[in-house]
Write a protein that holds these residues in place. Structure first.
Motif, PDB file in Angstrom:
ATOM      1  N   ARG A 167      -9.387 -48.259  -1.109  1.00  0.00           N
ATOM      2  CA  ARG A 167     -10.601 -49.228  -2.067  1.00  0.00           C
ATOM      3  C   ARG A 167     -11.621 -48.260  -2.469  1.00  0.00           C
ATOM      4  NH1 ARG A 167     -10.364 -52.932   2.060  1.00  0.00           N
ATOM      5  NH2 ARG A 167      -8.802 -54.294   1.450  1.00  0.00           N
ATOM      6  N   ASN A 168     -12.417 -47.396  -1.431  1.00  0.00           N
ATOM      7  CA  ASN A 168     -13.343 -46.752  -1.814  1.00  0.00           C
ATOM      8  C   ASN A 168     -12.996 -45.572  -3.043  1.00  0.00           C
ATOM      9  OD1 ASN A 168     -14.964 -47.879   0.242  1.00  0.00           O
ATOM     10  ND2 ASN A 168     -14.615 -46.223   1.730  1.00  0.00           N
ATOM     11  N   MET A 169     -11.778 -45.192  -2.796  1.00  0.00           N
ATOM     12  CA  MET A 169     -11.460 -44.262  -4.044  1.00  0.00           C
ATOM     13  C   MET A 169     -11.518 -45.047  -5.000  1.00  0.00           C
ATOM     14  SD  MET A 169      -8.213 -42.059  -2.095  1.00  0.00           S
ATOM     15  CE  MET A 169      -7.928 -41.208  -3.329  1.00  0.00           C
ATOM     16  N   LEU A 170     -10.984 -46.092  -5.416  1.00  0.00           N
ATOM     17  CA  LEU A 170     -10.908 -46.798  -6.599  1.00  0.00           C
ATOM     18  C   LEU A 170     -12.332 -47.170  -7.077  1.00  0.00           C
ATOM     19  CD1 LEU A 170      -8.759 -48.501  -8.400  1.00  0.00           C
ATOM     20  CD2 LEU A 170      -9.471 -50.469  -6.691  1.00  0.00           C
ATOM     21  N   PHE A 171     -13.451 -47.374  -6.151  1.00  0.00           N
ATOM     22  CA  PHE A 171     -14.723 -47.556  -6.529  1.00  0.00           C
ATOM     23  C   PHE A 171     -15.468 -46.162  -6.306  1.00  0.00           C
ATOM     24  CE2 PHE A 171     -13.212 -51.897  -6.190  1.00  0.00           C
ATOM     25  CZ  PHE A 171     -13.819 -52.433  -7.087  1.00  0.00           C
ATOM     26  N   HIS A 172     -15.015 -45.182  -6.114  1.00  0.00           N
ATOM     27  CA  HIS A 172     -15.733 -43.915  -6.080  1.00  0.00           C
ATOM     28  C   HIS A 172     -16.809 -44.079  -5.140  1.00  0.00           C
ATOM     29  CE1 HIS A 172     -13.154 -42.773  -9.329  1.00  0.00           C
ATOM     30  NE2 HIS A 172     -13.562 -43.968 -10.327  1.00  0.00           N
TER      31      HIS A 172
END
Lengths: 432, 432
Positions: free
Chosen positions: A320-325
């Motif tokens: 999820r963090n990757m999706l939201f950078h």
């Protein structure tokens, strides 16, 4: 729906690794809806590839670390091998390459967590470790996020399932320690070498991790006082029961005005305390904060799927963090450097069982020694007579460990004291 | 250390609002270390400003919504006024202006949560509501994150403190419902109009919110079957105890193959179930997932500081997201549209207490009616004789509610049945 794929390397395929692998398989269809991406295990690092040939496709299996660290397509390294080395070296290398890390490794986090979290921060990487404490029970995230507005003053937990199973059997079936340990071994709850469990080391590691988070101060395993359950007898269990108490191996961390206390030891707690009802191999963590008051988190502290549940929850958060950078969003939270107290400087109540010469004046002499050492007596019971000696049980009020131990030392040198049979710390807010 | 300030408007200054305000004050020094920013309450919207003049600086107090929505410097709107309107209108307006929202409003989230979460998503805003369920107990975040890798099949909770207090008093002190309610009112646990609590509506709202998250399907309060505790008698309490059970008001949500079940009703649970030990005004939520197995979350379900603890945890998460530019990171998770079952189509075990004519053949006739309706009898006890009638207690095995109620209807028309005194659902995995 973004059709991204987050590529994962699993380091280790033991109990927890197997659980993680299985959960990711089970959740295959749901993952894109849950985290906007698919999860794919692309490499599994093991020592002996042949052992896993029937469960893991050959192209995923490797016994060469270079295959993982050299593969730039791998986003997330999941370390479930355990132990300090080579786990520490691998995790550091992964973070330095900008890979996110999820680990279930309590030994490592309890010793080198601070260093690793700082390194993750420098590289804007996630380093998540929910599974390192209390298996499947959500506790790290609740402490770091849900309860972040609290000044947490105390954490107290049953954080080792093996010893809780043993103590439950001793209490409920009247077994001796040896018998109960044997049963735990036969049932697979205890390892071939049970030292880390029964001596409280495993609980100590988990306690160090939780204390670090709760008190914003790096606490390592070396800071934790540990005392195991090997000296607990069926008789003490019975006497505890008579006083309305259970004996549990507790990890207790307190944030006091004079410093942090971190200790693992067998503890008598009143039957009406929520932790007293946590039986068998279940774990539970009790938290006290200035706003939330008391809260407790209960569940399975070990096992492939429960621990895997925590690991996969972390992996999904990384994704999820990757999706939201926004990887690295929650990192090291040790911004304080509070002093950590020596065990002698902590206080407790104590239960002591001893054999005294059965003649006039011995009780008075004993009471005098306690009084000289500021240990006031809350309960004094004369139990059985054994070989003409009187068996005495004393429960003290709160007293400094150092003072109490001075009293014990004094007893050891007194002729009227035939045996100091057992000493168990007592946790109670009111009177026992 | 970034010296940013996150500006907050508080809508409402009741119990929860007061708690939030106090916690933010207490944490002033720590906040920059915890979330890389200070938190400042810049506006407090109340109906009657004079009432708060001694607690809140005058320049912060307003009774005009425009002062909040028109102030572009406000980052986070914290809604703690409760009720559907104007809360819903305010929250929508705030989200449309790109303000993040934290709410403790269970009524609103249980009715319009889906709509509001979708709106938040459209505007890349956070809408967090940890405090809407079970007060200070972390449960939303654990469900959405820590346990996200699970297929959650069941949630069962004691999620109303007032009724749990009443039932505890009935059990422990043998009080009747009326007496215990009076005590709860005197102690401030029950409101002047206790309907929402004692009829199970409050619990139903919290259950709808949890079921939506756990089963990824929008469940509203209207979908929840509710039955309150007003008909529970001291006698049923006693009989339950004799069978090794406690009576608790449970919210039960199940994800079955034929659809979602959501119901709130008094329930007999075995004494050895962890929920049975949750007493007084404490709350607890029990979760079963395919990976984590059983987990439980326990703590204070209400009160200024415990509920404030959850609200402030959410505010801090919003602030962290602002720092990392990832607001909206965790939004609506209802990507499924599973059917929701009618109560008649759900199954349960049932305890029924009734008075039968005390003559030969009545028991056989009663048993016959149960059999015709597929309700097999697990326990049959003949209790007292009352005015020449026999008091009978029956516990059935699992049976469809519809079938069971058909049997009850049949009994009502039978002359030999003098009274159907009480019907209580029974939760047990094994035999009672």
């Amino acid at each position: 729906m973004e059709q991204a794929v987050r590529k994962i390397a699993l380091l280790g395929m033991g109990t927890v690794g197997g659980g993680v692998y299985e959960i990711i398989e089970r959740q295959k269809e749901e993952m894109p809806f849950k985290i906007g991406a698919a999860l794919e295990v692309v490499k599994v690092l093991v020592r002996n590839k042949a052992k896993y040939a029937d469960r893991i496709p050959a192209e995923k299996l490797t016994d060469v670390w270079e295959d993982v660290i050299g593969d730039d397509s791998i986003d997330i390294v999941v370390e479930v091998m355990g132990g300090i080395e080579p786990a520490r070296t691998y995790i550091k290398a992964a973070l330095e390459k900008g890979k996110h890390v999820v680990t279930a490794n309590k030994d490592l986090m309890a010793m080198h967590g601070h260093e690793l979290l700082e390194l993750a921060g420098e590289h804007h990487c996630d380093l998540l470790f929910e599974a390192a404490v209390a298996g499947g029970i959500p506790i790290i995230r609740p402490l770091k996020q849900c309860l972040a507005g609290n000044n947490i003053t105390e954490i107290m937990g049953i954080i080792n399932g093996t010893t809780n199973f043993i103590l439950t059997k001793m209490k409920e079936d009247g077994m001796d320690f040896g018998e109960a340990l044997q049963l735990a071994t036969d049932l697979g709850y205890a390892e071939a070498d049970p030292t880390a469990d029964i001596e409280g080391y495993d609980a100590g590691r988990k306690l160090a991790i939780m204390a670090s988070i709760a008190f914003h101060t790096s606490v390592t395993f070396d800071d934790v006082f540990t005392e195991g359950i090997t000296k607990i007898t069926a008789k003490d269990m019975r006497y505890a029961k008579e006083m309305g108490c259970s004996i549990k191996l507790l990890g207790i961390a307190k944030n006091t005005e004079t410093g942090i206390e971190v200790k693992v030891h067998p503890t008598m707690i009143p039957e009406n305390h929520p932790l007293a009802a946590v039986n068998d191999s279940f774990n539970a963590v009790f938290v006290h904060g200035d706003a939330v008051d008391d809260a407790m988190f209960y569940g399975r502290g070990a096992g492939a799927l429960p621990t895997g549940s925590a690991v996969v929850g972390d992996i999904m958060d990384v994704a999820r963090n990757m999706l939201f950078h926004c990887n690295g969003r929650i990192g090291c939270s040790c911004y304080k450097n509070l002093p950590i107290k020596q065990i002698g400087d902590t206080t407790s109540r104590y239960y002591i069982r001893m054999r005294l010469e059965d003649r006039a004046g011995t009780l008075a002499a004993m009471a005098g020694v306690f009084a000289e050492n500021d240990a006031s007596i809350a309960i004094l019971l004369q139990k059985e007579t054994i070989e003409n000696d009187a068996e005495i049980v004393v429960v003290t009020h709160e007293v400094a460990e150092k003072k109490f131990m001075d009293a014990i030392k004094k007893f050891s040198s007194m002729e009227m004291v035939k045996e100091i049979s057992s000493i168990i710390r007592v946790y109670a807010l009111g009177n026992v």
